[in-house]
Design an enzyme around this catalytic site. Sequence first.
Site, PDB file in Angstrom:
ATOM      1  N   ASN A  11       0.855  -1.192   0.000  1.00 37.94           N
ATOM      2  CA  ASN A  11       0.000   0.000   0.000  1.00 37.94           C
ATOM      3  C   ASN A  11       0.896   1.250   0.000  1.00 37.94           C
ATOM      4  OD1 ASN A  11      -1.445   2.270   1.080  1.00 37.94           O
ATOM      5  ND2 ASN A  11      -3.075   0.890   1.725  1.00 37.94           N
ATOM      6  N   HIS A  14       0.945   6.221   1.962  1.00 38.37           N
ATOM      7  CA  HIS A  14       1.677   7.165   2.812  1.00 38.37           C
ATOM      8  C   HIS A  14       2.933   7.742   2.159  1.00 38.37           C
ATOM      9  CE1 HIS A  14      -1.397   6.832   5.677  1.00 38.37           C
ATOM     10  NE2 HIS A  14      -1.285   5.518   5.697  1.00 38.37           N
ATOM     11  N   HIS A  47      -5.616   3.787  -1.672  1.00 39.98           N
ATOM     12  CA  HIS A  47      -6.935   4.175  -1.167  1.00 39.98           C
ATOM     13  C   HIS A  47      -7.206   5.621  -1.584  1.00 39.98           C
ATOM     14  CE1 HIS A  47      -9.632   4.648   2.705  1.00 39.98           C
ATOM     15  NE2 HIS A  47     -10.286   4.919   1.587  1.00 39.98           N
ATOM     16  N   ARG A  49      -9.233   8.406  -0.936  1.00 41.74           N
ATOM     17  CA  ARG A  49     -10.193   8.836   0.089  1.00 41.74           C
ATOM     18  C   ARG A  49     -11.046   9.963  -0.441  1.00 41.74           C
ATOM     19  NH1 ARG A  49      -8.835   6.897   5.481  1.00 41.74           N
ATOM     20  NH2 ARG A  49     -10.538   8.240   6.067  1.00 41.74           N
ATOM     21  N   ARG A  53      -6.861  12.996   0.988  1.00 42.09           N
ATOM     22  CA  ARG A  53      -5.791  13.419   1.904  1.00 42.09           C
ATOM     23  C   ARG A  53      -4.426  12.832   1.528  1.00 42.09           C
ATOM     24  NH1 ARG A  53      -7.642  10.298   7.330  1.00 42.09           N
ATOM     25  NH2 ARG A  53      -9.521  11.463   6.853  1.00 42.09           N
ATOM     26  N   GLU A  74      -8.753   0.769  -3.146  1.00 32.81           N
ATOM     27  CA  GLU A  74      -9.583   0.848  -1.934  1.00 32.81           C
ATOM     28  C   GLU A  74     -10.440   2.092  -2.004  1.00 32.81           C
ATOM     29  OE1 GLU A  74      -7.244   0.897   1.565  1.00 32.81           O
ATOM     30  OE2 GLU A  74      -6.529  -1.135   1.282  1.00 32.81           O
ATOM     31  N   THR A 105     -17.889  -1.739  15.622  1.00 26.25           N
ATOM     32  CA  THR A 105     -17.057  -1.294  16.746  1.00 26.25           C
ATOM     33  C   THR A 105     -15.625  -1.810  16.607  1.00 26.25           C
ATOM     34  OG1 THR A 105     -18.015  -3.123  17.950  1.00 26.25           O
ATOM     35  CG2 THR A 105     -18.811  -0.958  18.536  1.00 26.25           C
ATOM     36  N   GLU A 155     -11.375  -9.014   3.262  1.00 26.98           N
ATOM     37  CA  GLU A 155     -10.082  -8.656   3.827  1.00 26.98           C
ATOM     38  C   GLU A 155     -10.295  -8.530   5.327  1.00 26.98           C
ATOM     39  OE1 GLU A 155      -7.410  -6.329   1.721  1.00 26.98           O
ATOM     40  OE2 GLU A 155      -6.428  -5.497   3.486  1.00 26.98           O
ATOM     41  N   HIS A 198      -3.890  -4.225   7.760  1.00 25.26           N
ATOM     42  CA  HIS A 198      -3.990  -3.033   8.601  1.00 25.26           C
ATOM     43  C   HIS A 198      -3.073  -3.160   9.815  1.00 25.26           C
ATOM     44  CE1 HIS A 198      -5.785   0.906   9.342  1.00 25.26           C
ATOM     45  NE2 HIS A 198      -5.371   0.665  10.572  1.00 25.26           N
TER      46      HIS A 198
HETATM   47  N1  PXP Z   1      -6.004  -3.108   4.132  1.00 25.96           N
HETATM   48  C1  PXP Z   1      -6.955  -2.159   4.095  1.00 25.96           C
HETATM   49  C2  PXP Z   1      -8.329  -2.540   3.705  1.00 25.96           C
HETATM   50  C3  PXP Z   1      -6.645  -0.822   4.401  1.00 25.96           C
HETATM   51  O1  PXP Z   1      -7.599   0.119   4.361  1.00 25.96           O
HETATM   52  C4  PXP Z   1      -5.316  -0.492   4.714  1.00 25.96           C
HETATM   53  C5  PXP Z   1      -4.933   0.919   4.975  1.00 25.96           C
HETATM   54  O2  PXP Z   1      -5.497   1.398   6.078  1.00 25.96           O
HETATM   55  C6  PXP Z   1      -4.367  -1.516   4.738  1.00 25.96           C
HETATM   56  C7  PXP Z   1      -4.734  -2.823   4.450  1.00 25.96           C
HETATM   57  C8  PXP Z   1      -2.924  -1.246   5.071  1.00 25.96           C
HETATM   58  O3  PXP Z   1      -2.802  -0.825   6.371  1.00 25.96           O
HETATM   59  P1  PXP Z   1      -1.415  -0.273   6.895  1.00 25.96           P
HETATM   60  O4  PXP Z   1      -1.119   0.963   6.093  1.00 25.96           O
HETATM   61  O5  PXP Z   1      -1.657  -0.004   8.333  1.00 25.96           O
HETATM   62  O6  PXP Z   1      -0.387  -1.333   6.645  1.00 25.96           O
END
Ligand code: PXP
Length: 249
Positions: A11, A14, A47, A49, A53, A74, A105, A155, A198
């Site tokens: 991913n 960032h 992703h 958004r 952002r 995403e 939650t 996922e 995540h």
């Molecule tokens: N999987 C999904 C569905 C996500 O939305 C994200 C990003 O939040 C990730 C995986 C990757 O998470 P991370 O950046 O914390 O590794």
Amino acid sequence: MADHSLRLGVNIDHVATVRNARGGAYPCPIRAAQLAEQVGADGITAHLREDRRHITDADIEGLMSALKVPLNFEMAATQEMQDIALRHKPHAVCIVPEKREERTTEGGLDVIQEEDRLKRFIAPLREAGCRVSMFVAADQQQIEATQRIGADVIELHTGAYCDYHADGDVAAREQELVSLKNMARFAYDLGLEVHAGHGLSYDTVHSIAALKEIKELNIGHFLVGEAIFRGLGPAIQEMRRLMNAAREV
Ligand code: PXP
């Protein structure tokens, strides 16, 4: 024999976060994605958004034309995002919650709450050839609802597992791992492809990668952070090594 290979989706959100901190073009998330591809990423995740952002519309366009590996797009379940996905037809679309009312939650998507709407929402994406995935917590009822709406993939949200690990709450972490394990098996037996992600890091990836029903891990924030210390290529290669090691035991 069942195929128990494990894919790594990197991913790159960032990288865009860092770029956007200065509002310019550097560092470029597409360059990061291509580097990830060169060192063995099986896919790239981004992703888009609603507030843009990090990843922008132009990034998605650039990724679609530059990548050789599949893009996992995403997005929230909104009309705007559906239009964008149908324009680009990425290999995979993962529906994620962005607003508080869309999530359970535990932090995953509340598929039960919006079952009829999500069923209608994902149908055109699947007709366009996208593999549709739902980002859900390790919750049997959410997984059953995911199957009922016709999604291809779940996922599993590993955020709670990673948070418990970071807090040193070993009992809660191990309990969450049992849930993830049971729900990976439950979803696999229902015929869903199982992904997870995540918050995963070198410290947490082993137990998750060891779950044989999981076909893909999506990892971003940690890898971009670790790239500061060892470079993006080596950071990804080390994650790949740990994932392979977890499958070998
Ligand atoms: N999987 C999904 C569905 C996500 O939305 C994200 C990003 O939040 C990730 C995986 C990757 O998470 P991370 O950046 O914390 O590794």
